[in-house]
Scaffold this motif. Structure first.
Motif, PDB file in Angstrom:
ATOM      1  N   GLU A   1       0.846  -1.194   0.000  1.00 57.75           N
ATOM      2  CA  GLU A   1       0.000   0.000   0.000  1.00 57.75           C
ATOM      3  C   GLU A   1       0.881   1.244   0.000  1.00 57.75           C
ATOM      4  O   GLU A   1       1.959   1.266   0.589  1.00 57.75           O
TER       5      GLU A   1
ATOM      6  N   ASN B   1      -3.426   2.666  -4.422  1.00 59.11           N
ATOM      7  CA  ASN B   1      -4.664   2.980  -3.727  1.00 59.11           C
ATOM      8  C   ASN B   1      -5.090   1.787  -2.866  1.00 59.11           C
ATOM      9  O   ASN B   1      -5.085   0.647  -3.329  1.00 59.11           O
TER      10      ASN B   1
ATOM     11  N   PRO C   1      -7.467   6.019  -9.149  1.00 59.89           N
ATOM     12  CA  PRO C   1      -7.008   5.061  -8.141  1.00 59.89           C
ATOM     13  C   PRO C   1      -6.412   3.826  -8.829  1.00 59.89           C
ATOM     14  O   PRO C   1      -7.039   3.242  -9.721  1.00 59.89           O
TER      15      PRO C   1
ATOM     16  N   THR D   1      -3.313   0.368  -8.785  1.00 57.60           N
ATOM     17  CA  THR D   1      -2.439  -0.554  -8.064  1.00 57.60           C
ATOM     18  C   THR D   1      -1.449  -1.188  -9.042  1.00 57.60           C
ATOM     19  O   THR D   1      -1.798  -1.540 -10.159  1.00 57.60           O
TER      20      THR D   1
END
Length: 395
Positions: free
Chosen positions: A180, A305, A346, A348
């Motif tokens: 994260e 995110n 957002p 990842t």
């Protein structure tokens, strides 16, 4: 029963994906020159009856609309370009393009996404929403992701989130690394042109030594990193190239320093840029010279995110098992232009392990870099599972 548990990977497609990977590996192309790569991607999609469109000359975009109607949206991104490296892997499908090699696994990323496209298209009548699959050129050169975003790759309709992966030789084969927050650093490049006054080495007082100024600049840049920045915030300032001087008995009138700066937050990035320019210009002036600083704002950092990361980790665990899901202990100071996607929506970015303990493991950008093709269906399953879970969450 949900679509996330109903679908199954069609292993009959694996050999086709391996063949495409070898084709791409044999014919690597540098950033913004991926014409044959683009054609191979489109040709493969056409074989499967999947429509696509070209964006930014060599990028390929596939929109897969769920047959159940509109819903959530997600983007899956893979980079497609190669590096200016002479391959020394010794594989039978080694690069046929002298001085160019897929030494960063982008041929793997491309075929992983192709596998996901195949399965999402196959199951499109069983979900609602949109999966946009982006085969992005020019990751190794700054700005390609930014250009695609400016060209509308995240709009019409608005894309809610984005995901990318990178093969990672520092994790066991088939495992996934997630984190994260910060995952990769921003990457800004600089070029400093120092101007002094040439002269004879026997009379240095009549000259202004650009090399001496350059040496003081290099020393002071480490002072900037250690003493003028927050010590708990990672910061890399690296001079990688020096050019100056003509002879041992001549005072150099000009020197050029080229380098890179890496950081994990925009606050550190902006503060460092200001201090960097002020420091360099001040040192040159103090010693009687002048410095022109060219500062190129490059890729932003990738920050994961939390919500998207949670869904990705959950999806990956379904494919590889909870025990093969690892939390990355720290971010990498390497960079990826997926940072532009992460700034826009957002996002990842996760690592897919390729290290096999019984074999030699070479790092990214190494001329002997290699990965086992069996990782391709694993990555494809994770991409597919995540997309289905994300779309289903909206219901």
């Amino acid at each position: 029963m949900s679509i996330g548990t109903e679908w199954a990977w069609d292993s009959a497609i694996d050999e086709r994906l391996y063949a495409v990977r070898r084709q791409l590996h044999q014919h690597p192309e540098l950033s913004f020159s991926e014409h044959e790569t683009c054609a191979t991607i489109v040709r493969t999609l056409n074989e499967w009856g999947i429509p696509s469109k070209i964006m930014c000359e060599t990028g390929v975009v596939v929109d897969i609309h769920g047959g159940l109607g509109t819903g959530r949206t997600i983007a899956l991104r893979a980079d497609i370009d190669a590096l200016p490296i002479e391959e020394k892997s010794g594989v039978p499908f080694a690069s046929q393009n002298p001085g160019v090699m897929h030494a960063c696994g982008h041929d793997g990323h491309t075929t992983i996404l192709l596998g996901a496209v195949y399965h999402l298209w196959k199951h499109r009548d069983r979900f609602r929403g949109l999966v946009r699959c982006i085969f992005q050129p020019g990751e190794e050169a700054d700005g390609a992701a930014k250009k695609m975003i400016e060209a509308g790759v995240l709009s019409e309709p608005t894309i809610e989130a984005a995901v990318a992966l990178h093969l990672w030789p520092h994790l066991p084969f088939g495992t996934v690394g997630v984190r994260e927050g910060s995952v990769t650093a921003s990457c800004d490049d600089f070029s400093i042109h120092i101007m002094g006054k040439g002269g004879h080495s026997a009379r240095p007082h009549q000259a202004v030594d650009a090399i001496a100024i350059a040496a003081e600049v290099i020393r002071s840049l480490q002072y900037l990193r250690v003493k003028m920045s927050n010590p708990v915030e990672p910061l890399v300032i690296h001079v990688g190239k020096i050019n100056g001087g003509v002879a041992s008995n001549v005072v150099a009138d000009a020197v050029t320093l080229d380098g890179t700066i890496r950081s994990l937050t925009e606050e550190v990035r902006i503060d460092c840029k200001r201090k960097f320019i002020e420091l360099v210009e001040g040192i040159a002036q103090q010693y009687g010279g002048k410095a022109n600083v060219s500062y190129d704002d490059g890729n932003p950092a990738v920050n994961n995110n939390a919500r998207v990361l949670h869904r990705l980790a959950e999806s990956a665990a379904r494919v590889i098992g909870e025990t093969n899901l690892h939390t990355l202990p720290h971010p990498s100071m390497g960079a990826d232009d997926f940072g532009y996607f992460a700034q826009a929506v957002p996002s990842t970015y996760f690592r897919l392990g390729i290290k096999q303990s019984e074999k030699d493991s070479f790092d990214l950008h190494h001329p002997q870099f290699y990965f086992d093709e069996a990782i391709i269906p694993i990555g494809g399953k994770i991409f597919t599972q995540f997309a289905l879970n994300w779309l289903e969450e909206g219901e």
